[in-house]
Design a protein around this motif. Sequence first.
Motif, mmCIF file in Angstrom:
data_model
loop_
_atom_site.group_PDB
_atom_site.id
_atom_site.type_symbol
_atom_site.label_atom_id
_atom_site.label_comp_id
_atom_site.label_asym_id
_atom_site.label_seq_id
_atom_site.Cartn_x
_atom_site.Cartn_y
_atom_site.Cartn_z
ATOM 1 N N SER A 254 1.716 6.669 -6.820
ATOM 2 C CA SER A 254 0.640 7.603 -7.137
ATOM 3 C C SER A 254 1.157 9.043 -7.104
ATOM 4 O O SER A 254 0.891 9.849 -8.006
ATOM 5 C CB SER A 254 -0.500 7.391 -6.137
ATOM 6 O OG SER A 254 -1.463 8.386 -6.280
ATOM 7 N N THR B 9 1.062 4.301 -2.832
ATOM 8 C CA THR B 9 0.947 5.741 -2.568
ATOM 9 C C THR B 9 2.149 6.487 -3.141
ATOM 10 O O THR B 9 2.005 7.563 -3.739
ATOM 11 C CB THR B 9 0.785 5.987 -1.055
ATOM 12 O OG1 THR B 9 -0.486 5.448 -0.679
ATOM 13 C CG2 THR B 9 0.830 7.460 -0.708
ATOM 14 N N GLN C 201 -7.130 4.392 2.839
ATOM 15 C CA GLN C 201 -6.205 5.534 2.964
ATOM 16 C C GLN C 201 -5.237 5.628 1.792
ATOM 17 O O GLN C 201 -4.579 6.641 1.596
ATOM 18 C CB GLN C 201 -5.424 5.437 4.270
ATOM 19 C CG GLN C 201 -6.294 5.850 5.448
ATOM 20 C CD GLN C 201 -5.701 5.429 6.775
ATOM 21 O OE1 GLN C 201 -4.539 5.007 6.837
ATOM 22 N NE2 GLN C 201 -6.495 5.547 7.824
ATOM 23 N N HIS C 202 -5.137 4.544 1.018
ATOM 24 C CA HIS C 202 -4.178 4.500 -0.088
ATOM 25 C C HIS C 202 -4.861 4.406 -1.451
ATOM 26 O O HIS C 202 -4.174 4.285 -2.460
ATOM 27 C CB HIS C 202 -3.244 3.303 0.086
ATOM 28 C CG HIS C 202 -2.408 3.367 1.332
ATOM 29 N ND1 HIS C 202 -1.138 3.899 1.349
ATOM 30 C CD2 HIS C 202 -2.683 3.001 2.608
ATOM 31 C CE1 HIS C 202 -0.653 3.834 2.582
ATOM 32 N NE2 HIS C 202 -1.571 3.290 3.371
ATOM 33 N N LEU D 146 0.838 -1.213 0.000
ATOM 34 C CA LEU D 146 0.000 0.000 0.000
ATOM 35 C C LEU D 146 0.866 1.254 0.000
ATOM 36 O O LEU D 146 0.583 2.223 -0.721
ATOM 37 C CB LEU D 146 -0.931 0.011 1.221
ATOM 38 C CG LEU D 146 -2.002 -1.080 1.281
ATOM 39 C CD1 LEU D 146 -2.771 -0.969 2.604
ATOM 40 C CD2 LEU D 146 -2.967 -0.964 0.096
ATOM 41 N N ASP D 147 1.927 1.241 0.822
ATOM 42 C CA ASP D 147 2.832 2.405 0.852
ATOM 43 C C ASP D 147 3.478 2.623 -0.516
ATOM 44 O O ASP D 147 3.619 3.763 -0.971
ATOM 45 C CB ASP D 147 3.921 2.213 1.912
ATOM 46 C CG ASP D 147 3.366 2.339 3.327
ATOM 47 O OD1 ASP D 147 2.299 2.968 3.485
ATOM 48 O OD2 ASP D 147 3.988 1.797 4.264
#
Length: 282
Positions: free
Chosen positions: A77, A74, A99-100, A70-71
Amino acid sequence: MRKTISIGSDLRIGGGSFVVMAGPCAVESREQLCATADAVAESGAGLLRGGAYKPRTAPGSFQGLGAEGLDLLTEASRRTGLDVVTEVLDPRDVERVAQHAAVLQVGSRNMQNFPLLREVGRLRLPVLLKRGASATITELLHAADYILAEGNESIILCERGLRSFDSSTRYLLDLAAVPVLQQRTPLPVVVDPSHGTGHAAFVAPMAQAAMAAGADGVLVEVHANPDEALCDGQQALTPPRFAKLMSQLEQMAPLFGQRLSAPGRAQGAPALPKGPHASTTR
Ligand code: PEP
Ligand code: MN
């Protein structure tokens, strides 16, 4: 009247806005994700796809990088300006994944995971709901109703192929589901030609057929180096092949009343070919 859904800050899907969601099956590493994300952004994709939590048939298969993935999504992105669509498998992870992500993906295996449907229904984030491989269209619409019942009306339906007797393709892509769904619901409908066929060679023809059938977008697996992919490499497009598909879709779009929707591309303006491959691969 077709429904248009807003995604992130400046993207729309439905009602003539066609979104290409592209990226690897799974997030594998920073290098793999960045190389692939840069390439799909350069070619004009609208959203970055990539699984951090992977639903794998065998428990010994690569299950995704989880929170680390997920990090990385992000990071990719921010780097590319593309918002993210990524799968959530477990109701307990919904808030963390949200959140991501600009769009939460509920995969085909979870189409009837009713606690998960209720959980994503409580958020106000668009949901990409994939049809189960053995689910009827009516069952898909009932699954969408679970999300709607919690108040989330931003649902994108996805046809991704059905289990069939013929192993020539991985699944049997039901393109007729596009007009059938559109007759029965105003929700946007997208097609996944990657899982739908299972072979890179069949992805572009079926993506084009999806646009011709009236779909509002496609979900396409792309990998910077498909031979080394940890998951679904045989169905992943290389960046040049994806660039070629993008220019084909850009050419087709006006004929079917569509505009490709991507960040920074003015809504309503004609789509311009982007990227180094766009002009050379027609
Ligand atoms: C995916 O899109 O990564 C995926 C696992 O698809 P499906 O749920 O359709 O198998
Ligand atoms: Mn996959």
